[in-house]
Design a protein around this motif. Structure first.
Motif, PDB file in Angstrom:
ATOM      1  N   TYR A  49       0.829  -1.201   0.000  1.00 33.51           N
ATOM      2  CA  TYR A  49       0.000   0.000   0.000  1.00 33.51           C
ATOM      3  C   TYR A  49       0.869   1.260   0.000  1.00 33.51           C
ATOM      4  N   TYR A  50       1.893   1.286   0.834  1.00 35.97           N
ATOM      5  CA  TYR A  50       2.755   2.465   0.915  1.00 35.97           C
ATOM      6  C   TYR A  50       3.694   2.589  -0.291  1.00 35.97           C
ATOM      7  N   ASP A  51       4.095   1.474  -0.866  1.00 35.60           N
ATOM      8  CA  ASP A  51       5.008   1.513  -2.010  1.00 35.60           C
ATOM      9  C   ASP A  51       4.351   2.063  -3.284  1.00 35.60           C
ATOM     10  N   GLU A  52       3.103   1.740  -3.498  1.00 37.60           N
ATOM     11  CA  GLU A  52       2.415   2.106  -4.736  1.00 37.60           C
ATOM     12  C   GLU A  52       1.697   3.445  -4.591  1.00 37.60           C
ATOM     13  N   ASP A  53       2.043   4.398  -5.458  1.00 31.51           N
ATOM     14  CA  ASP A  53       1.444   5.732  -5.380  1.00 31.51           C
ATOM     15  C   ASP A  53      -0.009   5.778  -5.835  1.00 31.51           C
ATOM     16  N   ASP A  54      -0.374   4.947  -6.789  1.00 34.68           N
ATOM     17  CA  ASP A  54      -1.719   5.039  -7.363  1.00 34.68           C
ATOM     18  C   ASP A  54      -2.689   3.981  -6.839  1.00 34.68           C
ATOM     19  N   ILE A  55      -2.350   3.319  -5.761  1.00 38.13           N
ATOM     20  CA  ILE A  55      -3.209   2.270  -5.210  1.00 38.13           C
ATOM     21  C   ILE A  55      -4.408   2.900  -4.494  1.00 38.13           C
ATOM     22  N   LYS A  56      -5.571   2.305  -4.667  1.00 37.93           N
ATOM     23  CA  LYS A  56      -6.792   2.787  -4.025  1.00 37.93           C
ATOM     24  C   LYS A  56      -7.109   1.907  -2.813  1.00 37.93           C
ATOM     25  N   ALA A  57      -7.446   2.535  -1.704  1.00 36.94           N
ATOM     26  CA  ALA A  57      -7.748   1.797  -0.474  1.00 36.94           C
ATOM     27  C   ALA A  57      -9.048   1.015  -0.593  1.00 36.94           C
ATOM     28  N   GLY A  58      -9.996   1.542  -1.326  1.00 33.86           N
ATOM     29  CA  GLY A  58     -11.303   0.901  -1.439  1.00 33.86           C
ATOM     30  C   GLY A  58     -12.267   1.485  -0.428  1.00 33.86           C
ATOM     31  N   ARG A  59     -13.425   0.870  -0.347  1.00 33.96           N
ATOM     32  CA  ARG A  59     -14.449   1.393   0.569  1.00 33.96           C
ATOM     33  C   ARG A  59     -14.258   0.812   1.964  1.00 33.96           C
ATOM     34  N   ASP A  60     -14.775   1.539   2.944  1.00 34.40           N
ATOM     35  CA  ASP A  60     -14.693   1.066   4.329  1.00 34.40           C
ATOM     36  C   ASP A  60     -15.454  -0.246   4.478  1.00 34.40           C
ATOM     37  N   ILE A  61     -14.925  -1.117   5.296  1.00 38.46           N
ATOM     38  CA  ILE A  61     -15.533  -2.421   5.547  1.00 38.46           C
ATOM     39  C   ILE A  61     -15.757  -2.574   7.043  1.00 38.46           C
ATOM     40  N   ASN A  62     -16.945  -3.011   7.400  1.00 34.11           N
ATOM     41  CA  ASN A  62     -17.261  -3.287   8.794  1.00 34.11           C
ATOM     42  C   ASN A  62     -17.042  -4.780   9.014  1.00 34.11           C
ATOM     43  N   CYS A  63     -16.026  -5.131   9.772  1.00 37.13           N
ATOM     44  CA  CYS A  63     -15.701  -6.544   9.965  1.00 37.13           C
ATOM     45  C   CYS A  63     -15.014  -6.739  11.316  1.00 37.13           C
TER      46      CYS A  63
END
Length: 123
Positions: free
Chosen positions: A67-81
């Motif tokens: 996640y930190y290495d890739e500049d264009d990565i998207k986190a996605g939507r929040d997940i309740n889990c």
């Protein structure tokens, strides 16, 4: 995001530990467009999309680093889990301190013995 504070703390401790020993990653960790909340969201979305119920620590830590290495990565939507963490921050400090020897030994054991996990789905 609904991950436990313990899960977030374990991921954060691992990232900080890595940054202390890897100056290049220390700079990567400072990226303005990255934060621990989105990192955790990315991990949870990656886990959910995999369809698996359990992951080795190194797999989860690898997702955080990716996640930190890739500049264009998207986190996605929040997940309740619900996230199950198998150790505390104090335990994590010991694991990180002992990592070189344990990592090699763990791989040898994992090759010889199948991992059987009886765990219900996280999602």
């Amino acid at each position: 995001m609904q991950a436990t504070d313990t899960f977030t703390d374990v991921i954060q401790a691992h990232l900080q530990s890595r940054a202390e020993t890897d100056s290049l990653f220390a700079e990567t960790l400072k990226k303005a467009n990255k934060n621990i909340k989105d990192c955790i969201t990315y991990i949870l979305n990656t886990v959910k999309s995999s369809g698996r119920n359990g992951f080795d620590d190194e797999e989860v830590f690898g997702m955080a680093i990716h996640y930190y290495d890739e500049d264009d990565i998207k986190a996605g939507r929040d997940i309740n889990c619900k996230v199950v963490v198998n150790h505390s921050i104090a335990t994590m400090d010991k694991v990180l301190a002992d990592r070189p020897q344990e990592k090699v030994e763990t791989k040898k054991v994992m090759k010889k013995q199948p991992l059987i996990v009886n765990q219900s789905s996280l999602f």
